[in-house]
Scaffold this active site. Structure first.
Site, PDB file in Angstrom:
ATOM      1  CB  SER A   1      14.548  30.811 -25.351  1.00  0.00           C
ATOM      2  OG  SER A   1      13.444  30.727 -25.499  1.00  0.00           O
TER       3      SER A   1
ATOM      4  CG  ASP B   1      13.969  27.088 -27.331  1.00  0.00           C
ATOM      5  OD1 ASP B   1      13.145  28.109 -27.484  1.00  0.00           O
ATOM      6  OD2 ASP B   1      13.762  26.409 -26.029  1.00  0.00           O
TER       7      ASP B   1
ATOM      8  CG  ASP C   1      11.385  30.499 -28.806  1.00  0.00           C
ATOM      9  OD1 ASP C   1      10.889  29.658 -29.584  1.00  0.00           O
ATOM     10  OD2 ASP C   1      11.517  30.828 -27.842  1.00  0.00           O
TER      11      ASP C   1
END
Length: 443
Positions: free
Chosen positions: A100, A241, A239
Site C-alpha cells: 500500500s 495500490d 497511494d
C-alpha cells in the site's frame, strides 16, 4: 493473528515477509480451494509496482500451481481491481501483492474471498498454521498440476467497469492525478481520458523503487503545486495500490477522506441514495466531521480503524457510505472495498451535478485542527500499558478540558503507536500530541 494484520501479511521484503512465506501461502490456498474440494481451484493474482512484487508473484504462483490451482495473473493492478475481478470472474480467491502506502522495501500479501471481501479470519488462521508447520499439504502430480494464465483481459475489464460506472461527461474539465508511481499508473489516465477529461498526470513512471516516494496520497505537496500552477479544476492522489484517494481543490488545498465523506454523503442523501441517512467514519475521523454531518441532517456511526472494520459496520447497519480520513472511501452500493479511482469518479459526479467547485462543496464541513504522529516502539502493547504513557494521555485530556480529544492506538501494519489530538486551535492540538509522543519516545 501471528502474520496477518488488518491489511494482510506485511513486512520488509525477505526479512519480515519472505519468498518462503509467499510460496507457502500459495501452496495452502491452492490446495484449500482445490483438492480440499475435489476440483481445480482458480485463483487470481495482482501486484503493485515495487521491485519485490515480482519476486513474491513468482513464489505465490509456484505454490498455487504446485498444489493444483490455476493461477490467473493480472500483473500490475490496483487492489480493488483484484477484488472486482475475483467476483466478476467467479474466482475462488484473489491475492494482491502490495504494501500500500509503505516504502518500496516493504511488501505485503492480501487475500480476498470469492465475494470480494477480505479473507475470513478462520482461513487466515489455517494458513498461519501451515506456515508454522502445524499441518501438511500434498503436492499435485501428473495432470493435476496447475497452470498459469496471462489474464490481462481482467485488468481491461476492471478499467471498463470504472468507465461504465460514470454516467456523466468530463469534457472540458481539467484534472490532475498523482499515481504515486504505483498501481494507478497504467489505469487512472485511461479512465479519465475515456470520459473526456483534460488529464494532467504526475508520478506515473514506476521503476520499482519510487513507489510512494514524495508523492501520492501521503505526500500531497507536489499535486497541490501542480493544480495551482496548471490552473486545474481539481486534483486526485492515490497511494501505492490505489485503494486510497485524497483530493486537492481548485485553490490547491488538500481535501481529506473526512471531507470526501461529507461531500458525497450530503449529495447522496439529497438524491435519496444514502441508506439510513447515515455515514460510517472511523474513531480516527475528525470530530468536526460528525458535527458537520449532524448540521446537514445526517447521522454518523463510527467504526474501528481500517477499511475491514468500516465495511463490517456498514454491512451490520445496512449503510451505503463509509470511510477513513486517510482516503479509504467505500460506496457500499457498488463496491466491497475502498477504490481510489472510483472515489475520484464519485467526487467528480458531485462536482458536475451540483455545478460547484470542490472548495464550495467542502466549505460547510468545519474540521477541528489536528496534530498526529506515528511513534516507533519495540513493543506496542507494553508501550500502551506503560504508566508514564498513561499519565501523559490523562494530562493531555485534562488540558483539553472537554473541548477536544486524544486518540492513541496501535498500528495494525507497522511497529508504531499512532497519536492523534484534536483541539479548537492548532497550538493546543500540537501540545497535547507532543506530550504523549514525548512519553512514548522516552521508553
Amino acid at each position: 493473528m501471528k502474520y496477518f494484520g488488518t491489511d494482510g501479511f506485511r513486512g520488509e521484503a525477505n526479512v519480515g515477509l519472505t519468498v518462503e512465506h509467499a510460496y507457502k501461502i500459495g501452496r495452502f490456498v491452492g490446495w484449500y480451494y482445490g483438492a480440499n474440494r475435489e476440483r481445480k481451484a482458480r485463483v487470481i493474482v495482482g501486484k503493485d509496482t515495487r521491485r519485490s512484487s515480482y519476486m513474491f508473484e513468482a513464489a505465490l504462483v509456484s505454490g498455487l500451481v504446485a498444489s493444483g490451482a490455476d493461477a490467473y495473473m493480472l500483473h500490475v493492478i490496483p487492489t480493488p481491481g483484484v477484488a472486482h475481478q475475483t467476483v466478476e470472474g467467479c474466482f475462488d480467491c484473489g491475492i494482491m501483492i502490495s504494501a500500500s502506502h509503505n516504502p518500496f522495501c516493504d511488501n505485503g500479501i492480501k487475500l480476498v474471498n470469492s465475494d470480494g471481501f477480505k479473507m475470513d479470519e478462520d482461513v487466515l488462521e489455517l494458513i498461519e498454521d501451515y506456515i508454522d508447520g502445524k499441518s501438511e499439504v500434498p503436492l499435485a502430480t501428473g495432470n493435476h498440476i496447475g497452470a498459469t494464465v496471462d489474464y490481462m483481459q481482467g485488468r481491461n475489464r476492471y478499467i471498463a467497469s470504472l468507465i461504465a460506472s460514470a454516467n456523466f461527461s468530463l469534457q472540458g474539465v481539467k484534472i490532475g492525478i498523482d499515481c504515486a508511481n504505483g498501481s494507478a499508473s497504467s489505469v487512472a489516465k485511461p479512465v479519465f481520458d475515456a470520459l473526456g477529461a483534460d488529464v494532467r498526470v504526475i508520478n506515473a513512471a514506476p521503476d520499482g523503487f519510487n513507489i510512494n516516494v514524495d508523492c501520492g496520497s501521503t505526500h500531497m505537496e507536489r499535486l497541490q503545486r501542480h493544480v495551482v500552477e496548471q490552473g486545474l479544476d481539481v486534483g486526485f492522489a492515490y497511494d501505492g495500490d490505489a485503494d486510497r484517494c485524497l483530493a486537492v481543490d481548485e485553490r490547491g488545498r488538500v481535501v481529506d477522506g473526512d471531507q470526501i465523506l461529507y461531500v458525497c454523503g450530503v449529495y447522496l442523501n439529497k438524491h435519496g441514495r444514502l441508506s439510513g441517512g447515515t455515514v460510517v467514519p472511523t474513531i480516527a475521523s475528525n470530530f468536526g466531521l460528525v458535527k458537520s454531518l449532524e448540521l446537514a441532517g445526517l447521522s454518523a456511526v463510527t467504526s474501528g480503524v481500517g477499511d475491514r472494520h468500516v465495511y463490517a459496520k456498514m454491512r451490520e447497519g445496512g449503510y451505503s457510505l463509509g470511510g477513513e480520513q486517510t482516503g479509504h472511501t467505500i460506496f457500499g452500493d457498488i463496491e466491497r472495498t475502498g477504490d481510489g479511482i472510483m472515489t475520484s469518479l464519485r467526487v467528480m459526479e458531485v462536482i458536475r451535478a451540483e455545478r460547484e467547485t470542490l472548495s464550495q462543496l467542502t466549505a460547510p464541513c468545519r474540521l477541528l485542527p489536528q496534530a498526529q504522529v506515528a511513534v516507533h516502539v519495540a513493543d506496542k502493547d507494553a508501550a500502551l500499558e506503560n504508566m508514564g504513557v498513561q499519565n501523559a494521555i490523562a494530562e493531555a485530556e485534562a488540558a483539553l478540558a472537554g473541548e477536544g480529544r486524544v486518540l492513541v492506538r496501535k498500528s495494525g501494519t507497522e511497529s508504531v503507536i499512532r497519536v492523534l489530538a484534536e483541539a479548537p486551535d492548532q497550538a493546543s492540538a500540537d501540545a497535547a500530541m507532543k506530550r504523549i509522543a514525548n512519553a512514548l519516545e522516552a521508553l
